[in-house]
Enzyme design. Structure first.
Site, short mmCIF file in Angstrom:
data_model
loop_
_atom_site.label_atom_id
_atom_site.label_comp_id
_atom_site.label_asym_id
_atom_site.label_seq_id
_atom_site.Cartn_x
_atom_site.Cartn_y
_atom_site.Cartn_z
CE LYS A 110 -1.49 -8.29 -6.42
NZ LYS A 110 -0.42 -7.79 -5.53
C1 LIG Z 1 0.64 -8.42 -4.99
C2 LIG Z 1 1.76 -7.59 -4.54
C3 LIG Z 1 3.07 -8.09 -4.54
C4 LIG Z 1 3.40 -9.52 -4.93
O1 LIG Z 1 3.15 -9.76 -6.30
P1 LIG Z 1 2.97 -11.27 -6.80
O2 LIG Z 1 2.65 -11.17 -8.24
O3 LIG Z 1 1.82 -11.82 -6.01
O4 LIG Z 1 4.22 -11.99 -6.52
C5 LIG Z 1 4.10 -7.25 -4.15
N1 LIG Z 1 3.85 -5.98 -3.77
C6 LIG Z 1 2.61 -5.46 -3.75
C7 LIG Z 1 2.41 -4.07 -3.30
C8 LIG Z 1 1.52 -6.24 -4.15
O5 LIG Z 1 0.29 -5.72 -4.14
#
Ligand SMILES: *Cc1c(COP(=O)(O)O)cnc(C)c1O
Length: 487
Positions: A110
């Site tokens: 993120k």
């Molecule tokens: C948010 C997240 C995901 C999923 O990503 P999306 O874009 O919501 O599909 C997978 N792994 C981790 C560690 C995340 O923080």
């Protein structure tokens, strides 16, 4: 470049306005009106660094910013990362590459977009001459909250509000969110799961009475969730960068296809891969990896999206989602606004929708889908450590497992979305060890096993003072929000 809504009932807007709005006024998500193409020069690409590729991608979507501005945003955004190259491509063996996206301040992918979004957003506000302060409303399954609080901490003219589910987030995720130093932050634990929190955020964003009250107070909403176009565009960059690195190392020849597997929740990260492919990057199959909440696995097999099922709290909590928002952008791309609107209405009213055979066929041409349950996830962590001396986080382990379900001759890129340190307890259990009650001790234990230092970003996290203790029901959030904004 202009942006339109996936539901086709909102005005077309500039990129700047799409960034600020977050969600389109008809409840849809913004997508480019005409999808751009990049004519890649492979020799040049192989030599490019993350910042150069970032400029190329951002300027393709957001032509209102100058190259100098974009270069500036990118350098500022990624200054806190613990690797100068920003992301790392790690070869697991001669066919599988892990794309490590967890070298930012909160140790999950993120950070890739949420470090950059504040720069894009505040510049968009300035350029459009808007005077209102922004209220960034954010629902999180655990990782978006920390990254958004980090990115927007004490940014001028912004308030950041985070709702996280009271169950499911890891000790470390909770500590990151509740100890945030930003004076512009408001963090609340919600009695419910991520879907509940996301639904409330979408409702508040679309509430006309609230919008009026906010306007009077000189405030307006925006979103840091992956419904914001700025997050998606920022995520396109690393797929192109990964391809460039594989060209450079000779793993790929110019134009050769690369398959991609992505641990998926809200469908933002994998949609960014799909967009990279639409831009002209030679990607092959995209594999949607899910955990026990495998709505998407079932959808890509049957064409039936069925959210009417029990929500599971799993060992990969960032993927505990039954309503994957960004799937709407994919549906729009293959089937258009009218059908998308229809399906989204069905989903809101009946918690399910069914696409037609032609749409399903188009989806299956581009995507594979598979899931891993809790045992398969911990087994994958254990085996990968045993066979490759590499410690996976549980989300990445889900992707490694899903990737193994499909055989192809092509090179495989598996997206690694979090550091194993972020989910220390789960990783230790997978290795057959008993985690300690003290989370700081577990970090040290992971460090010893992985033969890596505890990342500086979290080294003193558990000595920080918790600032936010509030836990509320869904129904209390609206009033609490108004109170915290002084409305
Ligand atoms: C948010 C997240 C995901 C999923 O990503 P999306 O874009 O919501 O599909 C997978 N792994 C981790 C560690 C995340 O923080």
């Amino acid at each position: 470049m202009k942006f339109q809504s996936t539901r086709g009932k909102a005005p077309v807007v500039s990129g700047l306005q799409a960034l600020i709005n977050g969600l389109a006024p008809d409840g849809g998500l913004y997508v480019p009106q005409a999808f751009p193409k990049i004519d890649f020069d492979w020799d040049q690409l192989a030599k490019a660094d993350y910042f150069q590729i970032g400029q190329l991608v951002l300027s393709t979507f957001f032509d209102e910013f100058s190259q100098a501005e974009l270069a500036d945003f990118l350098h500022e955004a990624y200054a806190q990362f613990d690797r100068p190259e920003i992301v790392k491509v790690h070869a697991l063996d001669d066919k599988r590459q892990l794309l490590e996206l967890f070298h930012g301040p909160t140790l999950a992918f993120k950070d890739m977009a949420l470090s950059l979004l504040p720069y894009l957003l505040t510049a968009a506000v300035k350029k459009t001459g808007q005077k209102d302060a922004l209220v960034i409303l954010t629902a999180t399954s655990g990782d978006t909250g920390g990254a958004a609080l980090q990115g927007f901490s004490d940014v001028d003219q912004t308030q950041i509000v985070v709702y996280y589910p009271s169950v499911g987030v890891s000790a470390l995720q909770r500590q990151q969110m509740t100890t945030t130093p930003g004076q512009n932050a408001h963090v609340v634990a919600v009695e419910g799961n991520f879907d509940d929190a996301q639904r409330v955020v979408k409702k508040l964003l679309a509430d006309p009475d609230l919008a009026k009250q906010m306007q009077t107070a000189g405030l307006r909403f925006s979103s840091a969730n992956s419904i914001n176009i700025g997050r998606l565009v920022a995520q396109v960059i690393y797929y192109i960068y990964a391809y460039a690195q594989l060209l450079k190392s000779g793993r790929l020849k110019p134009g050769e296809k690369l398959d991609v597997t992505v641990p998926t929740g809200n469908f933002g990260d994998i949609l960014a891969a799909y967009w990279a492919k639409k831009l002209g990057l030679p990607l092959g199959k995209l594999t949607v990896a899910s955990n026990a909440n495998h709505v998407l696995t079932d959808f890509f097999a049957s064409g039936i999206y069925n959210a009417k099922r029990d929500f599971q709290v799993t060992t990969s909590p960032a993927m505990d989602i039954l309503l994957s928002s960004n799937l709407e952008r994919l549906l729009f791309d293959v089937a258009g606004a009218e059908k998308t609107r229809h399906w989204m209405t069905d989903l809101a009213e009946k918690q399910t929708f069914t696409v037609d055979d032609k749409t399903l066929d188009l989806l299956q041409q581009s995507f594979n889908a598979a899931f891993a349950d809790a045992d398969q996830t911990s087994q994958t962590i254990k085996e990968t450590f045993r066979d490759h001396d590499y410690l996976l986080d549980p989300h990445t382990a889900v992707a490694v497992h899903a990737n193994q379900q499909f055989t192809t001759q092509r090179q495989q890129l598996i997206v690694s979305t979090a550091s194993p340190f972020k989910f220390a307890e789960i990783v230790l259990s997978a290795l057959g060890q008993k985690p300690a009650d003290d989370p700081a001790a577990n970090l040290k234990q992971v460090a010893q096993i992985a033969k890596l230092p505890v990342p500086a970003a979290i080294a003193d996290l558990f000595t920080k003072k918790v600032r936010f203790h509030e836990q509320l029901t869904i129904d209390q959030l609206g009033e609490d929000l108004k109170a915290s904004l002084g409305l």
